[in-house]
Design a protein around this motif. Sequence first.
Motif, PDB file in Angstrom:
ATOM      1  N   GLY A  91      24.703   1.056 -47.523  1.00 44.92           N
ATOM      2  CA  GLY A  91      23.428   1.948 -47.882  1.00 44.92           C
ATOM      3  C   GLY A  91      22.438   1.775 -46.908  1.00 44.92           C
ATOM      4  O   GLY A  91      21.516   2.633 -46.385  1.00 44.92           O
ATOM      5  N   PHE A  92      22.040   0.408 -46.468  1.00 42.24           N
ATOM      6  CA  PHE A  92      21.146   0.061 -45.360  1.00 42.24           C
ATOM      7  C   PHE A  92      21.223   0.624 -44.175  1.00 42.24           C
ATOM      8  O   PHE A  92      20.612   1.281 -43.431  1.00 42.24           O
ATOM      9  N   ILE A  95      20.820   4.461 -44.292  1.00 45.84           N
ATOM     10  CA  ILE A  95      19.448   4.737 -43.934  1.00 45.84           C
ATOM     11  C   ILE A  95      18.935   4.664 -42.390  1.00 45.84           C
ATOM     12  O   ILE A  95      18.016   5.414 -42.182  1.00 45.84           O
ATOM     13  N   MET A 102      12.962   8.012 -42.872  1.00 47.16           N
ATOM     14  CA  MET A 102      13.497   7.671 -44.077  1.00 47.16           C
ATOM     15  C   MET A 102      13.461   6.225 -44.442  1.00 47.16           C
ATOM     16  O   MET A 102      13.262   6.001 -45.522  1.00 47.16           O
ATOM     17  N   LEU A 103      13.343   5.358 -43.214  1.00 45.81           N
ATOM     18  CA  LEU A 103      13.037   4.060 -43.571  1.00 45.81           C
ATOM     19  C   LEU A 103      11.642   4.007 -44.122  1.00 45.81           C
ATOM     20  O   LEU A 103      11.423   3.056 -45.016  1.00 45.81           O
ATOM     21  N   LEU A 105       9.955   5.860 -45.883  1.00 45.07           N
ATOM     22  CA  LEU A 105      10.202   6.330 -47.307  1.00 45.07           C
ATOM     23  C   LEU A 105      10.731   5.424 -48.187  1.00 45.07           C
ATOM     24  O   LEU A 105      10.393   4.926 -49.487  1.00 45.07           O
ATOM     25  N   VAL A 106      11.712   4.527 -47.794  1.00 47.27           N
ATOM     26  CA  VAL A 106      12.626   3.659 -48.455  1.00 47.27           C
ATOM     27  C   VAL A 106      11.564   2.565 -48.774  1.00 47.27           C
ATOM     28  O   VAL A 106      11.575   1.850 -49.793  1.00 47.27           O
ATOM     29  N   SER A 109       8.986   3.550 -51.524  1.00 45.47           N
ATOM     30  CA  SER A 109       9.814   3.396 -52.612  1.00 45.47           C
ATOM     31  C   SER A 109      10.052   1.948 -53.293  1.00 45.47           C
ATOM     32  O   SER A 109       9.833   1.634 -54.532  1.00 45.47           O
ATOM     33  N   ILE A 110      10.662   1.012 -52.380  1.00 41.94           N
ATOM     34  CA  ILE A 110      10.891  -0.493 -52.916  1.00 41.94           C
ATOM     35  C   ILE A 110       9.430  -1.051 -53.251  1.00 41.94           C
ATOM     36  O   ILE A 110       9.388  -1.797 -54.222  1.00 41.94           O
ATOM     37  N   LYS A 113       8.498   0.073 -56.733  1.00 34.75           N
ATOM     38  CA  LYS A 113       9.453  -0.423 -57.646  1.00 34.75           C
ATOM     39  C   LYS A 113       8.977  -1.834 -58.107  1.00 34.75           C
ATOM     40  O   LYS A 113       8.958  -2.303 -58.940  1.00 34.75           O
ATOM     41  N   SER A 220       4.171  -4.695 -47.507  1.00 35.92           N
ATOM     42  CA  SER A 220       5.032  -3.691 -47.337  1.00 35.92           C
ATOM     43  C   SER A 220       4.298  -2.950 -45.947  1.00 35.92           C
ATOM     44  O   SER A 220       4.914  -2.249 -44.811  1.00 35.92           O
TER      45      SER A 220
END
Length: 454
Positions: A91-92, A95, A102-103, A105-106, A109-110, A113, A220
């Motif tokens: 999956g990595f 992406i 997309m990176l 956005l991921v 998201s991480i 979470k 992040s």
Amino acid sequence: MTELRNRGRGGDPDSTENISDKEVDGEDRLGLPGEGEAEGDGEGDPKADAPDVPQSVDNTPQCLNKALEGLSSRWKNWWIRGILSLTMISGFFLIIYLGPVMLILVVMSIQIKCFQEIITIGYRVYHSYELPWFRTLSWYFLICVNYFFYGETVADYFGALVQREEPLQFLVRYHRFISFALYLAGFCMFVLSLVKRHYRLQFYMFAWTHVTLLIVVTQSHLVIQNLFEGMIWFIVPISIVICNDIMAYLFGFFFGRTPLIKLSPKKTWEGFIGGFFSTVVFAFIFAYLLAQYQYFVCPVEYNSETNRFAVQCQPAEIFQMHEYTLPAVLQKALRWKTANMYPFQIHSIALSSFGSLIGPFGGFFASGFKRAFKIKDFANTIPGHGGIMDRFDCQYLMATFVHVYIASFIRGPNPSKVLQQLLVLQPEQQLSIFNTLRSHLRERGILPPGEVEA
């Protein structure tokens, strides 16, 4: 009652003379030992200070459980971790193929979470169910801090877009003031939400939220800053941590005999050392493969004409092949006098050494945190692995190191970033800078002295 309590504390009347019985009773709700309890009470009960946090639940897919039901728990866990690790790695790379947007956005998201997992632990550990506005304010502060950091990113890397859009010009010009005003509103809401019998608990949770923001959101943001320097600065460090985690686990699983640290009893010296050498070799080879492609080595820049991110450039010096004279020891062993390699491969040795020797301390820190609150994992998101934070405890520490490393040893003046900042200035300021630059170039003999005045 107050007098009796004072006597129990050794007769210090000042310590409680301004605290009512109701306030003391309210503070005892934190799960701290009551004042009338003996210090030794509950010492023999290992669950005496265990927080009210639900224990981990096995959420492994039924198909995997059924396929592995004949194996011992040790080997069953090995296969579950292996299968899901390969799935996440696949999956990595998918992406990465989808590109920088997309990176980003991921990463966002991480981050969300991880924040949710840590805040939930605090919410349950401190029994914060009756605190007014606690969860609302926690998420509000997350939004405020993200607005500040991502606003700074927009101002730095999207100058051309900002120049075109008037609303964005206003937001960028007053970005820090708006960010501070938003935070101040949350701060005032927190003060107004204070309840007499929950003072200490509310300040505990206020501090818990801010430390979580520092650990998760700030780092992040550094991950995304590294990405804009070139995808290679994002992919290689993350891959180093993944490789070290996998190889340390494999070496420890098959050869581990000597415990490494009490905080994490399953970690062994064999795994630690095996992971280090494997990761250094992996990083050196992986760096060689990625350094050949502009897509990975060029800074990520926003193209205002196409409204897309561009990764095209003349590769920097560290991504161009050089010939190096080998040390005498290697010359004798390999019978080579010189070797061709990318300078980035040498940097990869520094990155992989940090990721293997210091990076695991991020995991040890997380292990200590979980032991402090009697929990196995941060959450049950990934079967065999725990929560998202369980997988990214070392990544955040690595991201901070990479950001500092780039700023200290790699990054020079960035013409694209300077130009983006110039475009936001007023015309008079731009003209003044132009004249100053022209005079400087004439003095150095780069421009002929007969240039027409602007």
